[in-house]
Write a protein that holds these residues in place. Structure first.
Motif, PDB file in Angstrom:
ATOM      1  N   ARG A  32       0.842  -1.196   0.000  1.00  0.00           N
ATOM      2  CA  ARG A  32       0.000   0.000   0.000  1.00  0.00           C
ATOM      3  C   ARG A  32       0.874   1.241   0.000  1.00  0.00           C
ATOM      4  O   ARG A  32       1.893   1.317   0.692  1.00  0.00           O
ATOM      5  N   SER A  47       5.957   3.088   0.147  1.00  0.00           N
ATOM      6  CA  SER A  47       4.914   2.081   0.328  1.00  0.00           C
ATOM      7  C   SER A  47       5.427   1.003   1.264  1.00  0.00           C
ATOM      8  O   SER A  47       6.637   0.857   1.467  1.00  0.00           O
ATOM      9  N   LEU A  89      -4.130   0.739  -2.007  1.00  0.00           N
ATOM     10  CA  LEU A  89      -3.625  -0.555  -2.434  1.00  0.00           C
ATOM     11  C   LEU A  89      -2.858  -0.444  -3.745  1.00  0.00           C
ATOM     12  O   LEU A  89      -3.306   0.204  -4.688  1.00  0.00           O
TER      13      LEU A  89
END
Length: 418
Positions: A161, A168, A413
């Protein structure tokens, strides 16, 4: 190059709900009862009951009473029959907690005659993983009515994510995203892929070093091992059934191709040979062939090729932007961007084909639904649904024609696997 690859691995799914029957009979109706002691936190008990209700619904094998119901564990004439609700079965649980662990004693009750069908006890040492306890309870309750297995609910999901620009993290969760544990942080970490069905390790790509690098993260030891680096990009898109072979997309000379990597010998073999873009390889047909995305027609489409030969076969003759693919044995799910859609310019749809037939099945109709992945059985697919600045993990039950979404509360996501 990274952006280009990400565009080429977008995938799709959408919303559809159809009333179904199970093997020709009306689905049996089930209610969930909380028989836990009063000193157990009420909010926690409600959350646990909600998970059980949700799992039963996602199974697509029950009609589910939504109301939160309480009962004594032994029950009585009213509690054991629930005549006013006209249910066929009752799933009754009693939760206990001690020193960070959690246990549940569970009864399945025939509400027609008030008798106990089965009684089992479950325990987890880590209370934070309680969603997996709920999933196991429902998976076994499902088996008791003779329905097709939903053991996939017990699988862990690994996903990347985005948290901020060029950053991320890799997270492990249950399929509802209720349980989440951050495993990798710092820099840009993307495209996680389970190393085997045991789910005790995963691969991922880090863009934090001098070159993009695929690492293997061992969950038992918490250690990571560098597998391979490449200039341009390197991503592990699939793992063979025995866990020994990896399919990698690499661009050592700014040209993406699919490579086969042997984890024991560390040998690398180039599979595709094309002057354009080949990405997102997936094993099919007992790991003897691969499907992948390529622009060799002048637009993204799905092709197949043997591991040991150069014979390339076009798999899809529908659409002109088929930019992602996932496979389970001889089943292939791919995404196709719709050129003209009443639902907006970012409409992607998901389609299902088989390498053994010419049948084409459209799975979705609306929305931007991305990055589909098969579970361990070909009846269930996970995907990412993007809406404005929010993300959700989606589950589609193919035989039931039903789709469910679980919102990601923090971040966006990037990719998923289970």
């Amino acid at each position: 190059m990274f952006f280009l690859f990400f565009v080429c691995v977008a995938s799709v799914f959408a919303d559809s709900t159809i009333e179904i029957v199970n093997r020709g009979d009306t689905l049996q109706k089930i209610a969930v009862q909380d028989a836990s002691a009063k000193h157990i936190d009420l909010n926690f008990r409600r959350s646990f009951a909600k998970l059980l209700v949700g799992d039963l619904r996602v199974s697509s094998h029950f009609r589910v009473d939504d109301e939160y119901l309480q009962s004594s564990y032994e029950g009585g004439p009213i509690e054991n029959f629930l005549s006013d609700r006209k249910v066929d079965s009752i799933l009754r649980f009693n939760i206990t907690q001690a020193s960070g662990s959690i246990a549940a004693t569970v009864k399945m009750i025939n509400a027609k005659n008030g008798t106990t069908i089965s009684e089992r006890t479950y325990q987890l040492n880590d209370q934070r993983r309680y969603p997996f306890l709920a999933h196991k309870i429902v998976a076994e309750a499902n088996e008791q009515i003779g329905a097709p297995s939903i053991r996939w609910m017990e699988q862990s999901v690994v996903f990347a994510r985005y948290t901020e620009a060029k950053k991320s993290e890799i997270v492990i969760s249950d399929y509802t995203l209720t349980y989440q544990r951050v495993m990798v942080t710092g820099g840009l970490n993307v495209f996680p892929k389970w190393a085997s069905s045991a789910q005790d390790a995963f691969y991922y790509t880090s863009y934090s070093g001098a070159e993009p690098t695929v690492y293997k993260y061992d969950l038992k030891s918490g250690s990571r091992t560098s597998i391979i680096s490449s200039s341009g990009m390197v991503v592990c898109s699939d793992v063979s059934q025995d866990g020994r072979k990896l399919l990698l997309t690499m661009a050592p000379k700014d040209q993406t191709d699919i490579y086969l990597y042997d984890t024991q010998t560390r040998n690398v073999k180039k599979i595709t040979e094309y002057s354009g873009i080949d990405v997102n390889g997936n094993f099919i047909d007992n790991d003897q062939r691969i499907v992948f995305v390529s622009d060799r027609l002048g637009y993204a489409n799905i092709f197949a090729q043997g591991i040991n030969n150069n014979n390339v076969e076009q798999m899809v003759y529908h659409g002109r932007n088929n930019n992602s693919v996932s496979a389970h044995d001889n089943y292939i799910v791919y995404s196709s961007r719709e050129d003209k859609s009443e639902f907006g310019r970012n409409t992607f749809n998901l389609y299902l084909i088989s390498t053994k037939t010419d049948n084409l099945r459209q799975l979705t109709a609306t929305g931007e639904n991305l990055y589909p992945r098969f579970s361990t059985d070909p009846d269930t697919i996970m995907f990412i649904k993007q809406y404005q600045n929010q993300s959700a993990l989606g589950i589609i039950r193919l035989n039931a024609n039903k789709t469910y979404h679980f919102e990601l509360k923090t971040g966006k996501l990037q990719s998923i696997d289970w």
